[in-house]
Design a protein around this motif. Structure first.
Motif, PDB file in Angstrom:
ATOM      1  N   VAL A  98       6.493  -7.594  34.231  1.00 28.49           N
ATOM      2  CA  VAL A  98       7.082  -8.456  33.217  1.00 28.49           C
ATOM      3  C   VAL A  98       8.450  -7.873  32.906  1.00 28.49           C
ATOM      4  O   VAL A  98       8.564  -6.690  32.550  1.00 28.49           O
ATOM      5  CB  VAL A  98       6.220  -8.499  31.944  1.00 28.49           C
ATOM      6  CG1 VAL A  98       6.925  -9.305  30.855  1.00 28.49           C
ATOM      7  CG2 VAL A  98       4.849  -9.080  32.239  1.00 28.49           C
ATOM      8  N   CYS A  99       9.498  -8.671  33.078  1.00 32.24           N
ATOM      9  CA  CYS A  99      10.864  -8.181  32.891  1.00 32.24           C
ATOM     10  C   CYS A  99      11.591  -8.993  31.833  1.00 32.24           C
ATOM     11  O   CYS A  99      11.293 -10.170  31.616  1.00 32.24           O
ATOM     12  CB  CYS A  99      11.652  -8.265  34.201  1.00 32.24           C
ATOM     13  SG  CYS A  99      10.982  -7.242  35.521  1.00 32.24           S
ATOM     14  N   GLY A 100      12.552  -8.371  31.184  1.00 34.53           N
ATOM     15  CA  GLY A 100      13.392  -9.069  30.229  1.00 34.53           C
ATOM     16  C   GLY A 100      14.504  -9.833  30.924  1.00 34.53           C
ATOM     17  O   GLY A 100      14.953  -9.442  32.011  1.00 34.53           O
ATOM     18  N   TYR A 101      14.941 -10.930  30.338  1.00 30.52           N
ATOM     19  CA  TYR A 101      16.035 -11.714  30.897  1.00 30.52           C
ATOM     20  C   TYR A 101      17.274 -10.822  31.095  1.00 30.52           C
ATOM     21  O   TYR A 101      17.537  -9.920  30.294  1.00 30.52           O
ATOM     22  CB  TYR A 101      16.396 -12.857  29.961  1.00 30.52           C
ATOM     23  CG  TYR A 101      15.544 -14.101  30.112  1.00 30.52           C
ATOM     24  CD1 TYR A 101      14.360 -14.098  30.835  1.00 30.52           C
ATOM     25  CD2 TYR A 101      15.926 -15.301  29.509  1.00 30.52           C
ATOM     26  CE1 TYR A 101      13.603 -15.240  30.971  1.00 30.52           C
ATOM     27  CE2 TYR A 101      15.171 -16.455  29.635  1.00 30.52           C
ATOM     28  CZ  TYR A 101      14.007 -16.419  30.365  1.00 30.52           C
ATOM     29  OH  TYR A 101      13.246 -17.556  30.497  1.00 30.52           O
ATOM     30  N   VAL A 102      18.025 -11.128  32.124  1.00 34.19           N
ATOM     31  CA  VAL A 102      19.203 -10.310  32.447  1.00 34.19           C
ATOM     32  C   VAL A 102      20.490 -11.139  32.476  1.00 34.19           C
ATOM     33  O   VAL A 102      21.542 -10.635  32.855  1.00 34.19           O
ATOM     34  CB  VAL A 102      19.023  -9.602  33.816  1.00 34.19           C
ATOM     35  CG1 VAL A 102      17.888  -8.592  33.758  1.00 34.19           C
ATOM     36  CG2 VAL A 102      18.777 -10.621  34.940  1.00 34.19           C
ATOM     37  N   ASP A 103      20.421 -12.425  32.082  1.00 32.55           N
ATOM     38  CA  ASP A 103      21.612 -13.267  32.182  1.00 32.55           C
ATOM     39  C   ASP A 103      22.623 -12.939  31.082  1.00 32.55           C
ATOM     40  O   ASP A 103      22.289 -12.340  30.056  1.00 32.55           O
ATOM     41  CB  ASP A 103      21.223 -14.749  32.107  1.00 32.55           C
ATOM     42  CG  ASP A 103      20.415 -15.072  30.864  1.00 32.55           C
ATOM     43  OD1 ASP A 103      21.003 -15.524  29.868  1.00 32.55           O
ATOM     44  OD2 ASP A 103      19.185 -14.857  30.889  1.00 32.55           O
TER      45      ASP A 103
END
Length: 267
Positions: A98-103
């Protein structure tokens, strides 16, 4: 490393597994600003980018990739059934993060990619991966294009999502204006373009900072994008094929630009 449970592996009914599984749907991704990444290569890149919030792994995968498992602050052993419920591939490789948004915002530079109305996640992810390989500074996914956090797009990008800035949303014409104001030439790949790629290279069109706009295979450029670009360039077809696949055409165009930039940087 913090392994979440000292006893039996988490099952597909675990509340944390259930919560993670919901991230396959965009509405849940956007609500939590988190998404799923599967497979050792992509998860390893996510770890390097400090983007991993939580890692799920089968015991076999944790033993096979101890560097990845031990690098995560919140890592859990799960059953193979639980892992399969999180993965979208037919034969998952035992790791799902599960990863956090990187935009973030547009980052002008020497080479930028704008995906105009690209609906196919496999194509979009492959273009993102190609842009990374060609040394692009930024990839833009405006409104109307596929979500860069779509599972298939993430898998097709093969970790490149974590290597360069990615922009999500916004009007394509606004992005083009921003790029032009930064001093970039904005060109579009178009089968009915004003000139072909070989001519554009020979004429020095790609020598300076360039933003490439790619439209969908089915519909081409949107009118908003077509009206905003400086020129439209076609990839020449010397045989009898009607056209090139989007991702292949993008690779040809991006490497043409990258080659000119490298040539200009040579002493």
């Amino acid at each position: 490393m913090a392994v979440s449970q000292p006893g039996a592996p988490l099952t597909e009914r675990s509340s944390r597994v259930v919560a993670a599984r919901k991230l396959a749907q965009r509405k849940h991704r956007d609500r939590s600003r988190r998404f799923l990444v599967e497979g050792p290569q992509a998860v390893r890149e996510a770890v390097s980018a400090d983007a991993v919030v939580e890692l799920f792994a089968t015991a076999e995968a944790a033993a096979r990739h101890p560097d990845v498992f031990s690098a995560c602050d919140r890592a859990s052993i799960v059953t193979s059934t639980a892992l399969k419920s999180l993965a979208e591939t037919v034969q998952p490789q035992g790791l799902v993060a599960v990863c956090g948004y990187v935009d973030g915002p547009v980052v002008p530079g020497r080479l930028v990619v704008v995906l105009d109305g690209i609906a196919d996640p496999g194509n979009a992810g492959t273009v993102l991966r190609t842009a990374d390989a060609a040394g692009a500074d930024c990839v833009v996914f405006p409104d109307g294009s596929v979500d860069p956090y779509n599972g298939k797009c993430v898998r097709s990008a093969a970790g490149s999502l974590f290597h360069l800035p990615v922009v999500r949303g916004g009007d394509v014409s606004d992005h083009i204006i921003t790029l032009r104001r930064s001093g970039m030439s904005v060109v579009a790949a178009d089968a009915h373009g004003d000139r072909d790629l070989v001519e554009a290279v020979a004429d020095g069109v790609l020598d300076g900072p360039t933003a490439w706009v790619f439209g969908s295979e089915a519909h081409g450029l949107s009118s908003r994008a077509a009206d905003g670009v400086d020129t439209r360039i076609k990839v020449p077809v010397y045989g009898q094929a009607e056209s090139l696949n989007l991702s292949i055409a993008a690779a040809v165009c991006l490497y043409a630009s990258a080659g000119q930039h490298r040539k200009g940087a040579s002493p």
